[in-house]
Enzyme design. Sequence first.
Site, PDB file in Angstrom:
ATOM      1  N   GLN A 143       1.213   6.529   1.208  1.00 51.95           N
ATOM      2  CA  GLN A 143       1.889   7.518   2.000  1.00 51.95           C
ATOM      3  C   GLN A 143       3.363   7.468   1.140  1.00 51.95           C
ATOM      4  OE1 GLN A 143       0.561   9.777   4.048  1.00 51.95           O
ATOM      5  NE2 GLN A 143      -1.280   8.484   4.501  1.00 51.95           N
ATOM      6  N   ASP A 203       0.854  -1.409  -0.127  1.00 49.99           N
ATOM      7  CA  ASP A 203      -0.007   0.118  -0.113  1.00 49.99           C
ATOM      8  C   ASP A 203       0.837   1.306  -0.283  1.00 49.99           C
ATOM      9  OD1 ASP A 203      -1.472   2.212   0.921  1.00 49.99           O
ATOM     10  OD2 ASP A 203      -2.352   1.266   2.395  1.00 49.99           O
ATOM     11  N   LYS A 224      -3.595  12.108  -2.436  1.00 55.26           N
ATOM     12  CA  LYS A 224      -2.485  12.395  -1.576  1.00 55.26           C
ATOM     13  C   LYS A 224      -1.280  12.713  -2.216  1.00 55.26           C
ATOM     14  CE  LYS A 224      -4.225   8.531   1.495  1.00 55.26           C
ATOM     15  NZ  LYS A 224      -4.814   9.402   2.488  1.00 55.26           N
TER      16      LYS A 224
HETATM   17  N1  PLP Z   1      -3.557   3.464   3.070  1.00 54.19           N
HETATM   18  C1  PLP Z   1      -2.800   4.325   3.602  1.00 54.19           C
HETATM   19  C2  PLP Z   1      -1.708   4.246   4.067  1.00 54.19           C
HETATM   20  C3  PLP Z   1      -3.491   5.685   3.699  1.00 54.19           C
HETATM   21  O1  PLP Z   1      -2.914   6.370   4.490  1.00 54.19           O
HETATM   22  C4  PLP Z   1      -4.736   5.950   3.287  1.00 54.19           C
HETATM   23  C5  PLP Z   1      -5.417   7.164   3.467  1.00 54.19           C
HETATM   24  O2  PLP Z   1      -5.460   7.894   4.547  1.00 54.19           O
HETATM   25  C6  PLP Z   1      -5.347   4.773   2.649  1.00 54.19           C
HETATM   26  C7  PLP Z   1      -4.874   3.743   2.345  1.00 54.19           C
HETATM   27  C8  PLP Z   1      -6.644   4.961   2.176  1.00 54.19           C
HETATM   28  O3  PLP Z   1      -6.780   5.826   0.692  1.00 54.19           O
HETATM   29  P1  PLP Z   1      -7.987   6.189   0.055  1.00 54.19           P
HETATM   30  O4  PLP Z   1      -9.069   6.713   0.991  1.00 54.19           O
HETATM   31  O5  PLP Z   1      -7.545   7.297  -0.808  1.00 54.19           O
HETATM   32  O6  PLP Z   1      -8.637   4.997  -0.649  1.00 54.19           O
END
Ligand code: PLP
Length: 409
Positions: A205, A202, A228
Amino acid sequence: MAYDVAAVRAQFPILHPVAADDGTVRPLHYLDNGATAQVPRAVLDAMVAHETTARSNVHRSVHRLAEAATRAYEGARQDIARFIGSQPAQVIFTSGTTAAINLVAHCFGARLRPGDEVLVSVLEHHSNIVPWQMLRERSGIVMKALPATADGRIDLDRLDDLVTDRTRLIALTHAANVTGAVTDVARVVAAARAVGAEVLLDGAQMVPHGPLDVPALGVGFYCFSGHKMFGPNGIGVLWGREDLLADMPPFMGGGEMIAHVTLDRTSYAAPPMRFEAGTPPITPAIGLAAAARWLAGQDLAGAEAHLKQLTALAIDGLSEMEGISVIGPTGTQARMPVISFTMDPLHPHDVAQILDSHGVAVRGGHHCAQPYMDSRDIAGTVRASLALYNDRDDVDALLRGLHEVRALL
Ligand code: PLP
């Protein structure tokens, strides 16, 4: 040459608030980039240009606008592929990281059998926990979780006990959204390869800090969100290794993901189209590509050094304040500029609210990481997450605001 943060800031309209009718200007120290980063003019311009010159659906009609829109959308895929060192056919546009992980849980998950194991960590965002729990309900897989170390990293020393010959996937964050800790991917990939498992990272960040060579990481899947990384919301990316994508059934059914449809049966398109049913997020994809080009064009080495300095400044300032505990690594190595802390005896929401009244935008709460909060026995943290346009003034405003919070107690 020194990193020119003022020149970077100048490109973000929202960072330059205009005066209200009564002449007052509310300051904005935006330190909530881990939730959503701001958008530079170049990205806004790219989206406006598309909407005003080439708005149309893609892969359908043959008129001039439709062809321009298709070229722009597929061009965006090529830009993203370049940004992550990949081929365009391995780039699937989704609505974000959450949608990308759900796609993998459905489609890669469709090949898993009862008793097969998926290993996550206690530091994951809910979007890398809940889809696997839902798969467990559907398919009887077993979910396991790596714990965290005392300084907020995924405890990779536990890989040896938790990876077994039933492990099919290790799904971890590349950089933790609560603590900023960066995962040692090579170690995870080695552990997965030893048992023939795949790795999903993932990168939500991680990617805001610049281009990556994703195939060189040795993982099977990688995902991230546009909003982000200085792009629009409603768009994200799933990258998948070619052989894995080719072997996966579709996620959703509908237009564009098919090769041929009869009332009896449907044959599916090859990836990436197999995984993009329906009209895709065309303008957001174009905005995302503009964000990737913009980011790749910045002084990223300068930004990294600048953000390390600001991170050290913030952590030093926090560490000197009574009642504050930093949750996560206190050094600047192998960490992103995401700084979480608690402030006894206050609830993080209250701290965030008071900081807002000083023009400092942070997030307070569990950050969609309740299992990690439970493991630390805390309700949540205050999180200051920095981006390449933040400057010393922002960190000073945070520390000044916290002194005022303390004075109110
Ligand atoms: N994974 C991480 C590490 C995140 O910080 C976030 C969002 O804060 C997500 C997943 C989820 O991202 P999204 O809401 O853009 O799908």
